[in-house]
Design a protein around this motif. Sequence first.
Motif, PDB file in Angstrom:
ATOM      1  N   SER A 270       0.822  -1.209   0.000  1.00 30.18           N
ATOM      2  CA  SER A 270       0.000   0.000   0.000  1.00 30.18           C
ATOM      3  C   SER A 270       0.858   1.262   0.000  1.00 30.18           C
ATOM      4  O   SER A 270       2.081   1.208   0.212  1.00 30.18           O
ATOM      5  CB  SER A 270      -0.878   0.010   1.253  1.00 30.18           C
ATOM      6  N   LYS A 271       0.199   2.381  -0.224  1.00 24.13           N
ATOM      7  CA  LYS A 271       0.794   3.690   0.024  1.00 24.13           C
ATOM      8  C   LYS A 271       0.140   4.198   1.304  1.00 24.13           C
ATOM      9  O   LYS A 271      -0.941   4.800   1.273  1.00 24.13           O
ATOM     10  CB  LYS A 271       0.545   4.630  -1.150  1.00 24.13           C
ATOM     11  N   PRO A 272       0.766   3.904   2.449  1.00 25.31           N
ATOM     12  CA  PRO A 272       0.065   4.070   3.731  1.00 25.31           C
ATOM     13  C   PRO A 272      -0.242   5.512   4.098  1.00 25.31           C
ATOM     14  O   PRO A 272       0.511   6.433   3.781  1.00 25.31           O
ATOM     15  CB  PRO A 272       1.038   3.449   4.742  1.00 25.31           C
ATOM     16  N   ASP A 273      -1.372   5.676   4.773  1.00 26.29           N
ATOM     17  CA  ASP A 273      -1.782   6.943   5.367  1.00 26.29           C
ATOM     18  C   ASP A 273      -1.561   6.808   6.869  1.00 26.29           C
ATOM     19  O   ASP A 273      -2.284   6.080   7.549  1.00 26.29           O
ATOM     20  CB  ASP A 273      -3.257   7.201   5.054  1.00 26.29           C
ATOM     21  N   ASN A 274      -0.549   7.480   7.402  1.00 24.75           N
ATOM     22  CA  ASN A 274      -0.180   7.292   8.799  1.00 24.75           C
ATOM     23  C   ASN A 274      -1.224   7.803   9.783  1.00 24.75           C
ATOM     24  O   ASN A 274      -1.123   7.540  10.975  1.00 24.75           O
ATOM     25  CB  ASN A 274       1.184   7.927   9.075  1.00 24.75           C
TER      26      ASN A 274
ATOM     27  N   LEU B 207      -0.774 -10.296   3.476  1.00 24.03           N
ATOM     28  CA  LEU B 207      -1.762  -9.216   3.530  1.00 24.03           C
ATOM     29  C   LEU B 207      -1.091  -7.849   3.421  1.00 24.03           C
ATOM     30  O   LEU B 207      -1.645  -6.925   2.831  1.00 24.03           O
ATOM     31  CB  LEU B 207      -2.574  -9.310   4.822  1.00 24.03           C
ATOM     32  N   VAL B 208       0.112  -7.727   3.972  1.00 21.97           N
ATOM     33  CA  VAL B 208       0.868  -6.481   3.787  1.00 21.97           C
ATOM     34  C   VAL B 208       1.357  -6.396   2.343  1.00 21.97           C
ATOM     35  O   VAL B 208       1.325  -5.334   1.719  1.00 21.97           O
ATOM     36  CB  VAL B 208       2.043  -6.385   4.780  1.00 21.97           C
ATOM     37  N   ALA B 209       1.777  -7.527   1.786  1.00 18.13           N
ATOM     38  CA  ALA B 209       2.299  -7.541   0.414  1.00 18.13           C
ATOM     39  C   ALA B 209       1.247  -7.137  -0.612  1.00 18.13           C
ATOM     40  O   ALA B 209       1.575  -6.512  -1.622  1.00 18.13           O
ATOM     41  CB  ALA B 209       2.845  -8.924   0.080  1.00 18.13           C
ATOM     42  N   THR B 210      -0.011  -7.482  -0.366  1.00 21.86           N
ATOM     43  CA  THR B 210      -1.076  -7.150  -1.320  1.00 21.86           C
ATOM     44  C   THR B 210      -1.683  -5.773  -1.071  1.00 21.86           C
ATOM     45  O   THR B 210      -2.552  -5.336  -1.834  1.00 21.86           O
ATOM     46  CB  THR B 210      -2.210  -8.184  -1.255  1.00 21.86           C
ATOM     47  N   GLY B 211      -1.270  -5.105   0.002  1.00 16.19           N
ATOM     48  CA  GLY B 211      -1.858  -3.821   0.347  1.00 16.19           C
ATOM     49  C   GLY B 211      -3.127  -3.930   1.165  1.00 16.19           C
ATOM     50  O   GLY B 211      -3.777  -2.928   1.445  1.00 16.19           O
ATOM     51  N   GLU B 212      -3.492  -5.153   1.582  1.00 17.39           N
ATOM     52  CA  GLU B 212      -4.669  -5.336   2.431  1.00 17.39           C
ATOM     53  C   GLU B 212      -4.402  -4.912   3.870  1.00 17.39           C
ATOM     54  O   GLU B 212      -5.339  -4.734   4.651  1.00 17.39           O
ATOM     55  CB  GLU B 212      -5.118  -6.801   2.378  1.00 17.39           C
ATOM     56  N   ALA B 213      -3.141  -4.775   4.229  1.00 20.63           N
ATOM     57  CA  ALA B 213      -2.725  -4.238   5.529  1.00 20.63           C
ATOM     58  C   ALA B 213      -1.470  -3.406   5.291  1.00 20.63           C
ATOM     59  O   ALA B 213      -0.781  -3.569   4.273  1.00 20.63           O
ATOM     60  CB  ALA B 213      -2.449  -5.359   6.530  1.00 20.63           C
ATOM     61  N   ASP B 214      -1.200  -2.518   6.241  1.00 20.62           N
ATOM     62  CA  ASP B 214      -0.037  -1.632   6.117  1.00 20.62           C
ATOM     63  C   ASP B 214       1.151  -2.084   6.951  1.00 20.62           C
ATOM     64  O   ASP B 214       2.304  -1.853   6.567  1.00 20.62           O
ATOM     65  CB  ASP B 214      -0.412  -0.205   6.552  1.00 20.62           C
ATOM     66  N   VAL B 215       0.879  -2.701   8.097  1.00 22.74           N
ATOM     67  CA  VAL B 215       1.963  -3.042   9.018  1.00 22.74           C
ATOM     68  C   VAL B 215       1.589  -4.277   9.828  1.00 22.74           C
ATOM     69  O   VAL B 215       0.419  -4.467  10.191  1.00 22.74           O
ATOM     70  CB  VAL B 215       2.295  -1.839   9.946  1.00 22.74           C
ATOM     71  N   TYR B 216       2.583  -5.100  10.087  1.00 22.36           N
ATOM     72  CA  TYR B 216       2.426  -6.320  10.891  1.00 22.36           C
ATOM     73  C   TYR B 216       3.553  -6.351  11.922  1.00 22.36           C
ATOM     74  O   TYR B 216       4.694  -6.663  11.574  1.00 22.36           O
ATOM     75  CB  TYR B 216       2.454  -7.556   9.986  1.00 22.36           C
TER      76      TYR B 216
END
Length: 265
Positions: free
Chosen positions: A155-159, A198-207
């Motif tokens: 993803s392009k995360p929004d902090n 899930l992080v790799a697909t952009g479904e999550a931002d951080v693990y």
Amino acid sequence: MTYDALIPVIRRLALEAGDKIMEIYEADDFDVKVKSDSSPVTEADEAADALISAGLRAAFPGILLVTEEQAASHSEKGDTFLIVDPLDGTKEFINRRGDFTVNIALVENGTPTRGVVYAPARGRMFYTQADGRSVEETGAFDKDTPGVLTEISVSKPDNSALFVVASKSHRDQATEEYINKYQTKDSKSAGSSLKFCLVATGEADVYPRVGRTMEWDTAAGHAVLAGAGGRVVRFDDHSPLLYGKEGYANPFFIAYAPGVELKEA
């Protein structure tokens, strides 16, 4: 061994192991034992390990193989090695929750460079291609012919509104306290190395993982995440998570999409 030779083999072995695991998973009952470290092991772990190990040794006899279910391999060392968790998420398997995976990875000079993560009960498979880029495959999962391949990207995360994923079986107070340092829009629990995917697909931002893991738990997911543009760093100093450590034990770590503003431990 070339990457072009490696990827079809580990993909096929993951699918074959997944078939064996699901055959046992869908049975009325299966054997569960306790290992010396008090963790559970099932007949599915052992059957998948035997299948994958035989396949890798036949295809790549000159490459060191480290696998969770073969304790003798845990004392061997090398700069280049294949590392396997034949059934990651055994507790998820035992409780029939579906979030378990087959993990096979190649590590070179401390870094997982290629890998496959297959979640047979979820019908999801992720792997690095020979060129290092990660894909998710959909379709019939034919053993010899890949289906539809979709390149995946973090993803392009929004902090101000992050999506956090954490362990389902090991989500404790320390994990919650760390997650609470972020501004989150949502949080979910997932089992096994699916969290990396899930992080790799952009479904999550951080693990974040504030708990014990071994290198065979993480190497394949780490490779998939890296091939999608993600990173995995140590929890304590945010340096890269390296592999081939003594005993193959990991420190706490954070897997994330670049752009996430990491919080201090």
